[in-house]
Design an enzyme around this catalytic site. Structure first.
Site, PDB file in Angstrom:
ATOM      1  N   LEU A 103       0.801  -1.290   0.000  1.00 30.52           N
ATOM      2  CA  LEU A 103      -0.019  -0.131  -0.016  1.00 30.52           C
ATOM      3  C   LEU A 103       0.870   1.307   0.034  1.00 30.52           C
ATOM      4  O   LEU A 103       0.330   2.175  -0.580  1.00 30.52           O
ATOM      5  CB  LEU A 103      -1.017   0.221   1.192  1.00 30.52           C
ATOM      6  CG  LEU A 103      -1.760  -0.978   1.359  1.00 30.52           C
ATOM      7  CD1 LEU A 103      -2.777  -0.993   2.605  1.00 30.52           C
ATOM      8  CD2 LEU A 103      -2.893  -1.071   0.059  1.00 30.52           C
ATOM      9  N   GLY A 125       9.054   2.357   7.404  1.00 33.85           N
ATOM     10  CA  GLY A 125       8.603   0.998   7.254  1.00 33.85           C
ATOM     11  C   GLY A 125       7.611   1.084   6.120  1.00 33.85           C
ATOM     12  O   GLY A 125       7.519   2.156   5.307  1.00 33.85           O
ATOM     13  N   ASP A 177       1.539  13.743  14.121  1.00 37.05           N
ATOM     14  CA  ASP A 177       1.397  13.817  12.702  1.00 37.05           C
ATOM     15  C   ASP A 177       0.215  13.809  11.816  1.00 37.05           C
ATOM     16  O   ASP A 177      -0.091  13.068  11.038  1.00 37.05           O
ATOM     17  CB  ASP A 177       2.130  12.638  12.167  1.00 37.05           C
ATOM     18  CG  ASP A 177       2.929  12.632  10.846  1.00 37.05           C
ATOM     19  OD1 ASP A 177       2.947  13.824  10.303  1.00 37.05           O
ATOM     20  OD2 ASP A 177       3.075  11.416  10.129  1.00 37.05           O
TER      21      ASP A 177
END
Length: 488
Positions: free
Chosen positions: A17, A23, A141
């Protein structure tokens, strides 16, 4: 890449995705459950495999998993944590899959939002963030990419809690001490104190305010002007908004955190003072009252609909208590009237509505636009807006001019009620047919949302009442009550 692998003998990776420096994220299916439901798997990797780094990474990972588990159980607008584990020295989170698009698909450079649409958007974001701040957790974030618009109900879902990124940022200094080598956050949405690794709850408020200004200006945060002396953002010269909203946004993005709202709840309460909610369609009731009311029940980017059919129920708590009487037209068995009924012919055709499955749309606020060129608010198209009370979508099919319903159209409520007929500047105006989900109908003339002029009411038991109506009342008729929803 993990595509095709099975983790823990259970989670098969289907699709990559996205990913970056911290990561990678994958779509996976659960082989242990019927129908193999889909989930999101996040793989987190420390840069260095030294034992000291892995030990600290494990502690941070456990803390983050605990936060995610806690928050996911508190709000349906935060993805649930379903599993977390370590395998072959790498860390994994398994979370609920959110089917939708992030807000970067809505907040597009060059497209300016209206003031009311921005107010609604900020309220939606803050309503989720309140849950996070109540647990004394800082997201760190917040940005359009981390705010998903869920397709099922149109609600905003807050994803990707920033602290997990710290696992990837771990390193060892020259003295052998484990350190974090990154600042968590995203450029443009991160205030000064967060850039200095001292985030506060007010740091999240700054990011939400930036999103609001971004939507108003149609610009990326990196394009905003700043006062070189104070560091404050200069934006009001580029857009015309009310003084109240400007003051709220300026407080949200104040350079110093002590001058901002100190929590999401505080900012939310300020926004509610300038909001014109409710902004969603709800089921309506028609009653003969001493004086009629007009209630604004939908407003989005200039689209305005008044359904002032005598009275509108905004919620069950405010629902007027109706007194049954012998001349109530709702759900009663009475012989069909022998009176001469007016001959009312519809101007707009009744048509079968097309399916929206796999149909492309663009979004402003919570409204989806189909069959209209992007950013064009005149023409023939389809609009949908989530109706949270009924867990569905209200829908308009028809002609639009200057972002208002004008011409022929069909409006379908999420609860099954519908209107087909003429509109003018957002009102039911002209000849139309109102159909209740319980089978009752009104066919006739409307003026600014009221039954007005010749028309016929047909109950679901066959009773017909016709004549000339004025402001939702039958002239010269009995003291009657007409209801789409049986509330007696």
């Amino acid at each position: 890449m993990l595509t095709g692998k099975v983790l823990r003998n259970r989670y098969r990776i289907l699709q990559f995705l996205g990913g970056g420096a911290f990561g990678e994220t994958y779509l996976a299916e659960d082989l242990d459950l019927p129908n193999h439901p889909k989930f999101v798997v996040k793989q987190l990797k420390p840069k260095i495999s030294q034992a000291e780094v892995l030990q600290v990474a494990r502690r941070l990972f456990e803390n983050e998993a605990r936060y995610l588990y806690q928050l996911g159980n508190l709000s349906p607008q935060i993805p649930k944590l379903l599993a977390h584990f370590e395998e072959n020295g790498e860390f994994y989170l398994v979370q609920e899959f959110v089917d939708g698009d992030d807000l970067s698909a809505e907040i597009i450079p060059g497209k300016k939002w209206s003031e009311q649409a921005v107010i609604l958007l900020l309220q939606e974001i803050l309503e989720v963030l309140v849950i996070v701040h109540q647990q004394n957790i800082i997201h760190r974030d917040i940005k359009p990419k981390n705010l998903m618009r869920r397709k099922e109900d149109g609600k905003i879902v807050l994803i990707d809690f920033g602290a997990v990124k710290e696992v990837k940022g771990l390193g060892v200094d020259t003295q052998g001490q484990v350190t974090s080598t990154i600042v968590i956050g995203s450029n443009g949405y991160m205030p000064n104190e967060q850039a200095n690794s001292k985030p506060k709850l007010a740091s999240d408020i700054y990011a939400v305010g930036i999103i609001g200004i971004q939507a108003l200006l149609g610009k990326l945060p990196q394009e905003f002007q700043e006062d070189p002396k104070t560091g404050e953002i200069i934006w009001q010269t580029e857009v015309n908004v009310s003084k109240k909203l400007a003051n709220i946004l300026n407080k949200m993005v104040n350079y110093h955190f002590s001058q901002r709202y100190q929590s999401a709840d505080e900012a939310l309460q300020a926004l509610k003072s300038v909001s014109s909610k409710p902004l969603s369609f709800l089921p309506f009731t028609v009653q003969k009252l001493g004086s009629t009311k007009k209630i604004l029940i939908y407003s989005c980017l200039g689209v305005i609909v008044f359904i002032s059919l005598g009275s509108i129920l905004i919620n069950s708590a405010n629902r007027p208590k109706a007194v049954p009487s012998n001349n109530t037209l709702n759900n009663v068995d009475i012989n069909i009237s022998t009176q001469t009924l007016p001959d009312v012919k519809l101007v707009c055709p009744e048509t079968t509505l097309p399916s929206l499955d796999n149909k492309k749309y663009w979004v402003v606020g919570r409204t989806r636009y189909y069959d209209l060129p992007e950013n064009k608010f005149t023409g023939k198209g389809i609009l949908t807006l989530p109706n949270n009370q009924y867990k569905g979508w209200d829908r308009y099919d028809g002609e639009i001019k200057n972002n208002k319903f004008n011409g022929c159209g069909t409006y379908t409520f999420a609860n099954g009620n519908s209107y087909v007929g003429q509109f003018e500047n957002g009102f039911y105006q002209g000849k139309g047919k109102l159909v209740c989900k319980n089978g009752q109908e009104f066919i006739g003339n409307f003026r600014k949302g009221f039954f007005d002029g010749e028309g016929i009411f047909i109950s679901n038991k066959g009773l017909r009442k016709g004549g000339v109506w004025e402001d939702g009342k039958l002239k010269g008729g009995e003291n009657i009550t007409v209801s789409c929803d049986a509330i007696y």
